[in-house]
Design an enzyme around this catalytic site. Structure first.
Site, mmCIF file in Angstrom:
data_model
loop_
_atom_site.group_PDB
_atom_site.id
_atom_site.type_symbol
_atom_site.label_atom_id
_atom_site.label_comp_id
_atom_site.label_asym_id
_atom_site.label_seq_id
_atom_site.Cartn_x
_atom_site.Cartn_y
_atom_site.Cartn_z
ATOM 1 N N GLY A 37 -4.886 -10.076 4.905
ATOM 2 C CA GLY A 37 -3.452 -9.809 5.017
ATOM 3 C C GLY A 37 -3.074 -9.517 6.462
ATOM 4 N N GLY A 38 -2.911 -8.245 6.779
ATOM 5 C CA GLY A 38 -2.439 -7.812 8.102
ATOM 6 C C GLY A 38 -3.100 -8.529 9.271
ATOM 7 N N SER A 98 -7.964 -4.829 3.757
ATOM 8 C CA SER A 98 -8.253 -4.280 5.091
ATOM 9 C C SER A 98 -9.394 -4.994 5.811
ATOM 10 C CB SER A 98 -8.517 -2.766 5.009
ATOM 11 O OG SER A 98 -7.346 -2.087 4.595
ATOM 12 N N ASN A 121 -3.048 -14.366 4.218
ATOM 13 C CA ASN A 121 -1.855 -14.093 3.417
ATOM 14 C C ASN A 121 -0.841 -13.384 4.325
ATOM 15 O OD1 ASN A 121 0.060 -13.214 1.596
ATOM 16 N ND2 ASN A 121 -1.290 -11.744 0.552
ATOM 17 N N TRP A 122 0.149 -14.144 4.763
ATOM 18 C CA TRP A 122 1.100 -13.581 5.735
ATOM 19 C C TRP A 122 2.118 -12.654 5.076
ATOM 20 C CZ3 TRP A 122 2.569 -18.254 9.424
ATOM 21 C CH2 TRP A 122 1.386 -18.736 10.015
ATOM 22 N N LYS A 123 2.140 -12.646 3.752
ATOM 23 C CA LYS A 123 3.087 -11.814 2.991
ATOM 24 C C LYS A 123 4.522 -12.076 3.470
ATOM 25 C CE LYS A 123 -0.604 -8.552 2.141
ATOM 26 N NZ LYS A 123 -1.011 -7.200 1.774
ATOM 27 N N GLU A 148 -9.663 -7.822 -4.834
ATOM 28 C CA GLU A 148 -8.951 -6.961 -3.892
ATOM 29 C C GLU A 148 -8.728 -5.586 -4.519
ATOM 30 O OE1 GLU A 148 -6.611 -9.538 -0.863
ATOM 31 O OE2 GLU A 148 -5.319 -9.140 -2.560
ATOM 32 N N HIS A 189 -1.245 -11.459 -7.109
ATOM 33 C CA HIS A 189 -1.502 -10.459 -6.058
ATOM 34 C C HIS A 189 -1.041 -9.086 -6.554
ATOM 35 C CE1 HIS A 189 -1.310 -8.261 -2.311
ATOM 36 N NE2 HIS A 189 -2.149 -9.162 -1.818
ATOM 37 N N GLY A 201 -4.081 -3.006 2.796
ATOM 38 C CA GLY A 201 -3.124 -2.496 3.776
ATOM 39 C C GLY A 201 -3.326 -1.028 4.124
ATOM 40 N N GLU A 209 0.543 -6.834 -5.191
ATOM 41 C CA GLU A 209 1.937 -6.499 -4.841
ATOM 42 C C GLU A 209 2.901 -7.165 -5.825
ATOM 43 O OE1 GLU A 209 1.597 -7.697 -0.754
ATOM 44 O OE2 GLU A 209 0.323 -5.954 -0.357
HETATM 45 P P1 PGA Z 1 -4.684 -6.483 3.982
HETATM 46 O O1 PGA Z 1 -4.085 -7.299 2.742
HETATM 47 O O2 PGA Z 1 -5.733 -7.360 4.606
HETATM 48 O O3 PGA Z 1 -3.519 -6.236 4.870
HETATM 49 O O4 PGA Z 1 -5.284 -5.223 3.430
HETATM 50 C C1 PGA Z 1 -4.901 -8.117 1.946
HETATM 51 C C2 PGA Z 1 -4.071 -8.733 0.854
HETATM 52 O O5 PGA Z 1 -3.162 -8.079 0.353
HETATM 53 O O6 PGA Z 1 -4.306 -9.886 0.472
#
Ligand code: PGA
Length: 266
Positions: A231-232, A210, A9-11, A164, A94, A170, A96
């Site tokens: 994500g990251g 994470s 997930n590149w956000k 999640e 998600h 994050g 977010e």
């Molecule tokens: P993260 O994000 O790996 O940066 O914690 C995961 C996500 O939000 O899908």
């Protein structure tokens, strides 16, 4: 047997040029990793370009969100019809989106129905906040998110669930593997109650929050965990490749053991 899945997930990161560069850096080695489904979720504006790059490979694409209506006066939104020709998966609900864009379980439920109607595979995200976790309310929150989010959807093995925990996203503070596997076991149990045991066993449930190349093995070695939403670490080619390759190796070994057990029991 469920096929492992790693989704990046590149956000809201990467310009179209950066997205192209990142895919080029990873494509050959992603293609070599077998026994795991690989899904990249770049921003909307890069989907078409990335699609061209991965064409003919085993790498699949996902979007990060969508509206539930097929078309209409919804300035700035992207519909399932628009995504249907571009990608196979779509991340929905998600945390977010829930936190910054006011998405409710009800809205997410409508999106899941719309995705399935348009043959998009939803990656349905659920998870509890830190204070809910500390108050011992994880199961209650997850059960609510699932019953409301899935209330209108037909049972389908095309749905992927991503557990999640919000406190792990994050933050560099991942859940521990056993804890995540226990919650995922509860998610599978809830699915069997909402729908039926067969779908519950077929559907893939990922861990997210994470995940890095240093902790992926801890999650993936749990048979209950079918993959990860990353994500990251998915923005770093070497990191993401290592996550995919470790998953391929561990899950291939698990499948061989499982097949042997089934053969022995006959
Ligand atoms: P993260 O994000 O790996 O940066 O914690 C995961 C996500 O939000 O899908």
């Amino acid at each position: 047997m469920r096929i492992a899945l790693i989704a990046g997930n590149w956000k809201m990161n990467t310009t179209a040029a950066e997205a192209t560069k990142l895919v080029r850096e990873m494509l050959d080695r992603l293609e070599e990793a077998t026994g795991v489904e690989k899904v990249l979720c770049p921003p909307f504006v890069s989907l078409a370009a990335v699609r061209e790059l991965v064409k003919g490979s085993s790498v699949k694409l996902g979007a990060q969100n969508m509206h539930f209506e097929a078309k209409g006066a919804y300035t700035g939104e992207i519909s399932p019809l628009m995504l249907a020709g571009l990608c196979e998966f779509v991340i929905l609900g998600h945390s977010e989106r829930r936190q910054y864009f006011g998405e409710t379980d009800h809205i997410i439920g409508k999106k899941i129905v719309a995705a399935l109607r348009n043959r998009l595979k939803p990656i349905f995200c659920i998870g509890e906040k830190l204070e809910e976790n500390e108050a011992g309310r994880t199961k209650e929150i997850i059960a609510r998110q699932m019953s409301q989010g899935l209330s209108k959807a037909k049972p389908s093995p095309d749905i992927v669930i991503a557990y999640e925990p919000i406190w792990a996203i994050g933050t560099g503070r991942a859940a521990d593997g056993e804890q995540a596997a226990a919650t995922i076991g509860f998610i599978r149990y809830t699915l069997s109650r909402l729908w039926n045991e067969n779908v519950a066993q077929e559907l893939r449930i990922l861990y997210g929050g994470s995940v890095t190349s240093s902790n992926i093995a801890e999650f993936i070695s749990q048979p209950e965990i079918d993959g990860a939403l990353v994500g990251g670490a998915s923005l770093n080619a070497q990191e993401f490749l290592s996550i995919v390759e470790q998953t391929a190796a561990i899950k291939t070994k698990q499948s061989a053991i499982r097949r042997q057990q089934i053969a022995d029991s006959k």
